[in-house]
Design an enzyme around this catalytic site. Structure first.
Site, PDB file in Angstrom:
ATOM      1  N   ALA A  25      26.283  16.591  -2.834  1.00 26.35           N
ATOM      2  CA  ALA A  25      27.134  15.527  -3.103  1.00 26.35           C
ATOM      3  C   ALA A  25      27.686  15.244  -1.575  1.00 26.35           C
ATOM      4  O   ALA A  25      27.524  16.193  -0.573  1.00 26.35           O
ATOM      5  CB  ALA A  25      28.180  15.398  -4.016  1.00 26.35           C
ATOM      6  N   CYS A  26      27.984  13.969  -1.250  1.00 27.74           N
ATOM      7  CA  CYS A  26      28.658  13.736   0.257  1.00 27.74           C
ATOM      8  C   CYS A  26      29.434  12.335   0.049  1.00 27.74           C
ATOM      9  O   CYS A  26      29.594  12.021  -1.220  1.00 27.74           O
ATOM     10  CB  CYS A  26      27.662  13.644   1.380  1.00 27.74           C
ATOM     11  N   GLY A  27      29.616  11.904   0.966  1.00 28.03           N
ATOM     12  CA  GLY A  27      30.242  10.608   0.854  1.00 28.03           C
ATOM     13  C   GLY A  27      29.559   9.361   0.170  1.00 28.03           C
ATOM     14  O   GLY A  27      30.020   8.604  -0.449  1.00 28.03           O
TER      15      GLY A  27
END
Length: 70
Positions: A25-27
């Site tokens: 996951a990230c932004g």
């Protein structure tokens, strides 16, 4: 991309337990895809997959009902 052995070493140094399931996951999901590819190249069996939360923080954090620690 780095060779598999270097990717494994880098991931383990950063605390990733390659024996456990991993999700990326990230932004917004873009960097998570790069991480998922690196995990696949580094260590995972061919029949394994790394799920990518493509909504990532932008989606999760926008929902006021989701728990968020500050």
């Amino acid at each position: 991309m780095l060779p598999p052995a270097e990717l494994r070493e880098m991931l383990v140094r950063r605390g990733v337990d390659l024996a456990r399931p991993v999700a990326a996951a990230c932004g917004s999901g873009i960097s998570a895809c790069t991480l998922a590819l690196a995990l696949q190249v580094a260590a995972l069996p061919v029949d394994s997959s790394v799920p990518v939360y493509d909504g990532s923080w932008a989606e999760y954090g926008a929902n006021p009902d989701n728990p968020v620690e500050q």
